[in-house]
Design a protein around this motif. Structure first.
Motif, short mmCIF file in Angstrom:
data_model
loop_
_atom_site.label_atom_id
_atom_site.label_comp_id
_atom_site.label_asym_id
_atom_site.label_seq_id
_atom_site.Cartn_x
_atom_site.Cartn_y
_atom_site.Cartn_z
N LEU A 46 4.50 48.66 6.97
CA LEU A 46 3.40 48.66 7.94
C LEU A 46 2.01 48.69 7.07
CD1 LEU A 46 4.67 50.58 10.99
CD2 LEU A 46 4.48 48.15 10.92
N MET A 47 2.51 48.04 6.00
CA MET A 47 1.12 47.94 4.92
C MET A 47 0.02 46.93 5.47
SD MET A 47 2.46 46.19 1.30
CE MET A 47 0.72 46.40 0.57
N ARG A 48 0.43 45.97 6.47
CA ARG A 48 -0.65 44.79 6.62
C ARG A 48 -0.89 44.90 7.99
NH1 ARG A 48 3.36 42.51 2.95
NH2 ARG A 48 2.27 41.66 1.11
N ILE A 49 -1.06 46.03 8.89
CA ILE A 49 -1.36 46.00 10.02
C ILE A 49 -2.70 46.50 10.59
CG2 ILE A 49 0.86 46.51 10.91
CD1 ILE A 49 0.13 49.31 11.59
N VAL B 2 -4.95 57.04 -5.84
CA VAL B 2 -6.20 57.33 -5.49
C VAL B 2 -7.02 55.97 -5.50
CG1 VAL B 2 -8.24 58.57 -5.94
CG2 VAL B 2 -6.12 59.87 -6.29
N THR B 3 -7.47 55.42 -4.53
CA THR B 3 -7.86 54.26 -4.63
C THR B 3 -9.21 54.06 -5.13
OG1 THR B 3 -8.89 54.49 -2.55
CG2 THR B 3 -6.82 53.39 -2.47
N ASP B 4 -10.02 55.05 -5.54
CA ASP B 4 -11.32 55.08 -6.08
C ASP B 4 -11.14 54.74 -7.55
OD1 ASP B 4 -12.43 55.77 -3.74
OD2 ASP B 4 -12.61 57.94 -4.33
N GLY B 5 -10.03 54.94 -8.19
CA GLY B 5 -10.18 54.50 -9.36
C GLY B 5 -9.75 53.16 -9.98
N GLY C 27 -4.32 49.75 4.07
CA GLY C 27 -5.25 49.50 5.03
C GLY C 27 -6.53 49.48 4.15
N GLY C 28 -7.67 49.16 4.88
CA GLY C 28 -8.96 49.19 4.46
C GLY C 28 -9.44 50.46 3.94
N GLU C 29 -9.13 51.45 4.49
CA GLU C 29 -9.54 52.70 4.23
C GLU C 29 -8.30 53.79 4.10
OE1 GLU C 29 -11.37 54.42 8.38
OE2 GLU C 29 -12.58 53.16 7.00
N LEU C 30 -8.45 54.98 3.59
CA LEU C 30 -7.59 55.86 3.61
C LEU C 30 -6.95 56.15 5.04
CD1 LEU C 30 -6.29 57.47 1.32
CD2 LEU C 30 -7.82 59.31 1.74
N HIS C 31 -5.35 56.11 5.15
CA HIS C 31 -4.78 56.56 6.25
C HIS C 31 -5.10 55.23 7.34
CE1 HIS C 31 -3.70 60.18 4.84
NE2 HIS C 31 -4.84 60.59 4.59
N ASP C 32 -5.49 54.23 7.21
CA ASP C 32 -6.07 53.18 8.24
C ASP C 32 -4.96 52.60 8.81
OD1 ASP C 32 -7.62 51.37 9.44
OD2 ASP C 32 -8.21 50.21 7.53
#
Length: 311
Positions: free
Chosen positions: A20-23, A86-89, A53-58
């Protein structure tokens, strides 16, 4: 749908999983239709990650908002999620603090009291396995996580974790498709000079390692030609492969995507295929490959048609 009890757990799992990575941008009804189609096909196992998703836990939140599962409905579904990116990196973080914080966020986003399977998302080069063990112990004892696994890890990386972690590593999510098959090809062409597909890194033999240690391989991007380079099904870049797929699809009276699924589920390692599509039609079609009995000759014909060498 073929099911099996995942080693090291009491989870009865299908060999095809709904990813479900694209919902994130899907409507409630889109999500419900996707899950309903999967359930109708026998898929009651969903795969998430905190970073999808676009943000954490989206995507976890989108799933929970759309499904609004009752306690009894929640009990009917196996929910797997991942932590460690960690997406910030971006960078990877397998520290005690990060793992526990990520799980707490996933529990809140998914509106559930437990995660059925938690995977460490890709390897962390700075991993301190004692911290992973501490996190796993706390999450297990509190009932927040039932089982634990990894993704994209080598035999030696798993061995390092297992030296410290008490819980069994029940799954390793690895990229695998007919055209992207290094975890298979290195075994077929072992010790062949100058053959790239025979290269063995960090102990190699991850498929055999997982079989020997009762670790379920979960195949992600099962229809991708390479590392997010587009699907091979119907691609003009793979005319020979698609000719074989189409012929077998006609022979078994299934869509082409079912043959691509069956190439993975036919392997005796009892792998799971993790679907990434948001098309209900493709989910239903892929599910038809769950128990499709490809012969050994057909499996190798697909393997050769994809360009892999059979010495």
């Amino acid at each position: 749908m073929k099911t099996f009890t995942m080693p090291g757990t009491d989870i009865l799992a299908p060999n095809v999983v709904l990813g479900l990575m694209r919902i994130a941008d899907k409507t409630d009804e889109d999500v419900r239709e996707l899950v309903r189609t999967a359930r109708d096909a026998g898929i009651d196992f969903v795969d998430h990650a905190d970073v999808y998703g676009g943000e954490l836990h989206d995507c976890e939140r989108r799933f929970a908002d759309a499904m609004a599962l009752s306690p009894s409905q929640r009990d009917e579904i196996t929910i797997q999620t991942k932590a460690g990116i960690v997406t910030d990196g971006p960078y990877y973080d397998f520290s005690y603090e990060h793992i526990v914080k990520s799980v707490e966020g996933s529990l809140a986003a998914l509106r559930t009291d437990r995660i059925d399977i938690l995977l460490l998302h890709r390897p962390d080069a700075l991993v301190e396995p004692e911290e992973v063990a501490r996190a796993f112990d706390e999450l297990e004892s509190s009932g927040k996580v039932r089982a634990f696994g990894v993704s994209n890890q080598t035999p030696r990386q798993i061995d390092l974790l297992r030296k410290y972690v008490r819980q069994p590593i029940v799954a390793n999510q690895l990229q695998l498709s007919i055209t992207h098959g290094p975890i298979i090809t290195q075994g077929v062409s072992a010790n062949m000079l100058a053959e790239q597909q025979s290269v063995t890194i960090d102990g190699g033999g991850i498929v055999d390692y997982c079989r020997l240690n009762d670790i379920t391989i979960q195949a992600w991007s099962p229809f991708q030609a390479g590392f997010f380079t587009g699907v091979f099904l119907g691609s003009p870049d793979y005319p020979e492969l698609n000719a074989v797929i189409d012929r077998l699809a006609g022979q078994y009276d299934v869509p082409a995507i079912a043959i691509a699924t069956a190439w993975i589920t036919r392997h005796p390692a009892q792998m799971q295929v993790v679907l990434g599509t948001t098309s209900p039609e493709r989910v239903a079609g892929a599910a038809q490959g769950s128990e499709l009995p490809l012969t050994r000759a057909e499996w190798y014909e697909l393997f050769r048609a994809a360009g892999h060498l059979v010495p």
